[in-house]
Design an enzyme around this catalytic site. Structure first.
Site, PDB file in Angstrom:
ATOM      1  N   ARG A 176      42.570  41.147  45.054  1.00  0.00           N
ATOM      2  CA  ARG A 176      43.426  40.888  43.866  1.00  0.00           C
ATOM      3  C   ARG A 176      43.551  40.106  43.391  1.00  0.00           C
ATOM      4  O   ARG A 176      45.441  40.407  43.047  1.00  0.00           O
ATOM      5  CB  ARG A 176      44.089  42.241  43.615  1.00  0.00           C
ATOM      6  CG  ARG A 176      43.429  43.562  44.111  1.00  0.00           C
ATOM      7  CD  ARG A 176      42.703  44.139  43.235  1.00  0.00           C
ATOM      8  NE  ARG A 176      42.163  45.411  43.992  1.00  0.00           N
ATOM      9  CZ  ARG A 176      40.844  45.306  44.140  1.00  0.00           C
ATOM     10  NH1 ARG A 176      40.085  43.760  44.290  1.00  0.00           N
ATOM     11  NH2 ARG A 176      40.499  46.170  44.703  1.00  0.00           N
ATOM     12  N   SER A 251      45.234  51.148  39.955  1.00  0.00           N
ATOM     13  CA  SER A 251      45.328  51.028  41.236  1.00  0.00           C
ATOM     14  C   SER A 251      47.057  50.490  41.023  1.00  0.00           C
ATOM     15  O   SER A 251      46.171  49.074  40.510  1.00  0.00           O
ATOM     16  CB  SER A 251      44.664  50.899  41.991  1.00  0.00           C
ATOM     17  OG  SER A 251      43.368  51.530  42.210  1.00  0.00           O
ATOM     18  N   GLU A 347      50.101  45.563  41.809  1.00  0.00           N
ATOM     19  CA  GLU A 347      49.243  44.686  41.632  1.00  0.00           C
ATOM     20  C   GLU A 347      49.344  44.112  40.173  1.00  0.00           C
ATOM     21  O   GLU A 347      49.329  43.253  39.718  1.00  0.00           O
ATOM     22  CB  GLU A 347      47.841  45.203  41.318  1.00  0.00           C
ATOM     23  CG  GLU A 347      47.257  45.598  42.790  1.00  0.00           C
ATOM     24  CD  GLU A 347      45.348  46.291  42.400  1.00  0.00           C
ATOM     25  OE1 GLU A 347      45.209  46.550  41.420  1.00  0.00           O
ATOM     26  OE2 GLU A 347      44.546  47.253  43.509  1.00  0.00           O
TER      27      GLU A 347
END
Length: 351
Positions: A176, A251, A347
């Site tokens: 990520r 997420s 994130e």
């Protein structure tokens, strides 16, 4: 099967001062930009930055706004990336090379590749956002990361207007993460991404949720990429809220990766911990499981809440602002750290 990546627009589209960004962030936060400009072709970018209305202003680039937490009005220029187009740029015996402009909707692009009989991205179906955001976050799901299919990224340097071609190695992809999220942030605007889609297709359906969904469809294994695509869409729709209905950014936390020694100590205290061994000897933990075990699934702090079906997803139940979401995130992080000794990293980028 091919289409031009260039827009027919001759100039960027400017919007009135105080432009609302509610439709440009998937949390649906009611914040505004001092000034905003719609970028429909690469030339629009430098025209916008050189315009007197942008003089001296900080800039913010938004595509679908699926990976950002806007905590306040932005006192600067917001560049709304709306570059469109997709095409096959090359084909050899082993793969198709497919280019998509940064403003293309990601899920629609994945569906288009399958309709054109070019599989390889099906595991990444229904991820919110645009093609341009995909390399920044190195999006991933169900055993596949975008980096595995990336051939190159075309990006424009804001300071000079120079276009650069980054191959996959130059992008510095990580979990990520990427060069564009770190050193390249605020320096480059992604214009397009070229994907390498192998012709030797193999189903990637090892995740339990996918296998279970396929079994419910009477398939012991996926025979076609469309089987995987349909299963991924079904699983995501069952577990994750639609941002158009309930504001969210997918997420919110990364799955933490810890050293083997820390993992061994953790297992002694928490033998049921959900984990995945990594090639380097470390262990990836399921952040959703950690959050759930701390009792956060379905809980709320005001209008900011943890989704009742997926503890990784923080949602705006209506009226929440960016700081409300961040306050909730910090409370969750504190509880996970206190119980498991593991730090959760968010994130989305906070602004």
């Amino acid at each position: 099967m091919s289409a031009s990546l260039a827009s027919t627009a001759t100039s960027p589209v400017w919007f009135a001062a105080g432009y609302p960004l509610r439709a440009h962030n998937t949390f649906g936060f009611d914040v505004r930009a001092r000034v905003a400009c719609r970028i429909e072709q690469e030339a629009d970018l430098m025209k916008a930055l050189g315009d007197p209305r942008a003089a001296g202003l900080p800039t913010l680039v938004l595509g679908g706004g699926s990976n950002v937490v806007l905590t306040r009005d932005f006192d600067g220029l917001v560049l709304l990336v709306a570059l469109t187009g997709k095409r096959v740029v090359h084909e050899d015996d082993d793969a198709w090379y497919v280019e998509a402009a940064a403003g293309e909707n990601w899920h629609d692009f994945v569906a288009w590749t399958l309709e054109a009989d070019m599989p390889g991205l099906e595991n990444l179906a229904l991820i919110p956002g645009t093609v341009g955001a995909a390399p920044i976050q190195n999006i991933g799901a169900y055993g596949l990361e975008m980096a595995e299919r990336c051939a190159r990224v075309r990006a424009i340097e804001l300071a000079t207007g120079t276009a650069y071609e980054f191959d996959a190695a130059d992008c510095g992809f990580g979990y990520r993460d990427s060069f564009f999220k770190r050193e390249g942030r605020d320096r480059f605007v992604i214009a397009s991404v070229t994907f390498r889609l192998p012709k030797a297709w193999r189903a990637n359906a090892g995740y339990a949720d996918l296998a279970r969904e396929l079994a419910q469809r009477g398939l012991t294994q996926a025979r076609h990429a469309r089987d995987v695509f349909d299963a991924v869409v079904a699983v995501r729709r069952a577990k994750l809220p639609d941002p158009l209905v309930l504001g969210n950014a997918g997420s919110f936390f990364k799955n933490p990766v810890i050293e083997a020694g820390q993992f061994d100590a953790l297992v002694l205290r928490e033998p049921q911990v959900v984990s995945y061994p990594q090639a380097d000897g470390r262990f990836k933990l399921a952040a959703g499981w950690l959050i759930d075990q701390c009792g956060w699934k379905g809980r709320a702090l005001g209008a900011a809440a943890v989704h009742e079906r997926q503890a990784l997803v923080l949602v705006n139940r209506g009226g929440a602002c960016g700081t409300d979401i961040l306050d909730l995130a910090r409370a969750i992080q504190a509880d996970v750290l206190a119980r498991f000794g593991v730090e959760l990293e968010q994130e989305p980028i906070s602004l």
